[in-house]
Design an enzyme around this catalytic site. Structure first.
Site, short mmCIF file in Angstrom:
data_model
loop_
_atom_site.label_atom_id
_atom_site.label_comp_id
_atom_site.label_asym_id
_atom_site.label_seq_id
_atom_site.Cartn_x
_atom_site.Cartn_y
_atom_site.Cartn_z
N TYR A 1 0.71 69.10 -69.99
CA TYR A 1 0.39 69.98 -68.86
C TYR A 1 0.88 71.41 -69.07
O TYR A 1 0.56 72.30 -68.29
CB TYR A 1 1.03 69.45 -67.56
CG TYR A 1 0.48 68.13 -67.10
CD1 TYR A 1 -0.80 68.03 -66.56
CD2 TYR A 1 1.24 66.98 -67.20
CE1 TYR A 1 -1.31 66.82 -66.13
CE2 TYR A 1 0.74 65.76 -66.78
CZ TYR A 1 -0.53 65.69 -66.25
OH TYR A 1 -1.03 64.48 -65.84
N ASN B 1 -1.63 70.84 -52.93
CA ASN B 1 -0.82 69.65 -52.66
C ASN B 1 0.68 69.86 -52.87
O ASN B 1 1.49 69.22 -52.21
CB ASN B 1 -1.33 68.46 -53.48
CG ASN B 1 -2.67 67.97 -52.97
OD1 ASN B 1 -2.98 68.09 -51.80
ND2 ASN B 1 -3.47 67.43 -53.88
N ASN C 1 2.23 67.02 -56.77
CA ASN C 1 1.98 66.51 -55.42
C ASN C 1 3.23 66.06 -54.68
O ASN C 1 3.18 65.84 -53.47
CB ASN C 1 0.97 65.36 -55.46
CG ASN C 1 -0.39 65.81 -55.95
OD1 ASN C 1 -0.64 67.00 -56.16
ND2 ASN C 1 -1.28 64.88 -56.12
N TYR D 1 6.12 65.89 -60.51
CA TYR D 1 4.68 66.15 -60.52
C TYR D 1 4.35 66.94 -59.27
O TYR D 1 5.02 66.85 -58.25
CB TYR D 1 3.82 64.89 -60.69
CG TYR D 1 3.93 64.33 -62.09
CD1 TYR D 1 3.13 64.84 -63.10
CD2 TYR D 1 4.85 63.34 -62.39
CE1 TYR D 1 3.24 64.35 -64.40
CE2 TYR D 1 4.97 62.86 -63.68
CZ TYR D 1 4.17 63.37 -64.67
OH TYR D 1 4.29 62.91 -65.95
N ASP E 1 0.29 78.34 -58.39
CA ASP E 1 -1.09 78.73 -58.67
C ASP E 1 -1.92 78.80 -57.39
O ASP E 1 -1.71 78.03 -56.48
CB ASP E 1 -1.72 77.74 -59.65
CG ASP E 1 -1.72 76.31 -59.11
OD1 ASP E 1 -2.81 75.78 -58.82
OD2 ASP E 1 -0.64 75.70 -59.00
N HIS F 1 -2.39 74.81 -63.49
CA HIS F 1 -1.48 74.32 -62.47
C HIS F 1 -0.02 74.67 -62.80
O HIS F 1 0.84 74.61 -61.93
CB HIS F 1 -1.62 72.80 -62.34
CG HIS F 1 -1.89 72.31 -60.94
ND1 HIS F 1 -2.13 73.13 -59.86
CD2 HIS F 1 -1.94 71.04 -60.46
CE1 HIS F 1 -2.33 72.39 -58.77
NE2 HIS F 1 -2.22 71.12 -59.10
#
Length: 186
Positions: A14, A112, A66, A64, A91, A19
């Site tokens: 990632y 989220n 969320n 993570y 972001d 993100h």
């Protein structure tokens, strides 16, 4: 102590995605001031240091995106850190790449990570630096877009956005957030 939370997802797969622009901004700020973001605590990687005479904690939640609010709440409770000393960097699809927007309140706007922070803090009032990643072409799924890397053609705009976010954080350490918004919201 000021606490700056950059939002992103842990893991090398990632690392360079849209993100993770919040992580990128924190890494740039840490690099400028010789702060190492490596201490694992409060479901996050944390780096503590001094910037322009102000004690700071740079926080990258490892929950993570969320579930970012879990890490924010854990830090808040452990350090008795007031929300008015928090800046969240993340972001934003509704701002074009290369631009940042600063706000001190508002809804999650479909993000989220912000939704999780609002749930865990019980308020929409906290300082934010929204870093533009632009919207995808119509028909391109949002989730695939935010988890895709920035293309080479956006490299210069990405660098500019990261540098300006780090500049805004530095400025906010010695000025009110209203003054920071007035200076950096173009």
């Amino acid at each position: 102590m000021k606490w700056i939370v950059g939002l992103g997802n842990p893991g090398s797969n990632y690392e360079k995605t849209r993100h993770n622009i919040g992580f990128m901004a924190l890494d740039a700020l840490a690099s400028r001031h010789g702060i190492s973001i490596k201490t694992s605590k409060c479901k996050a990687l944390i780096g503590e240091g001094n910037i322009q005479g102000t004690k700071v904690a740079l926080i990258k939640p490892m929950t993570y995106m969320n579930l970012s609010g879990e890490s924010v709440r854990a830090f808040m409770d452990y350090y008795k850190a007031p929300l008015e000393d928090l800046i969240v960097v993340y972001d934003d699809l509704d701002t074009e790449i290369g631009r940042n927007r600063l706000r001190y309140q508002g809804s999650a706007g479909g993000h989220n990570g912000i939704k999780s922070i609002i749930q865990h803090t019980g308020t929409q009032v906290f300082n934010r630096i929204r870093m533009g990643i632009s919207r995808p072409q119509p028909g391109f799924p949002i989730v695939d877009y935010v988890l895709s890397p920035f293309p080479k053609k956006e490299a210069e705009l990405l660098k500019q956005s990261i540098e300006e976010a780090a500049d805004a954080i530095e400025f906010a350490l010695t000025h009110t957030f209203e003054q920071t918004m007035a200076k950096f919201n173009k």
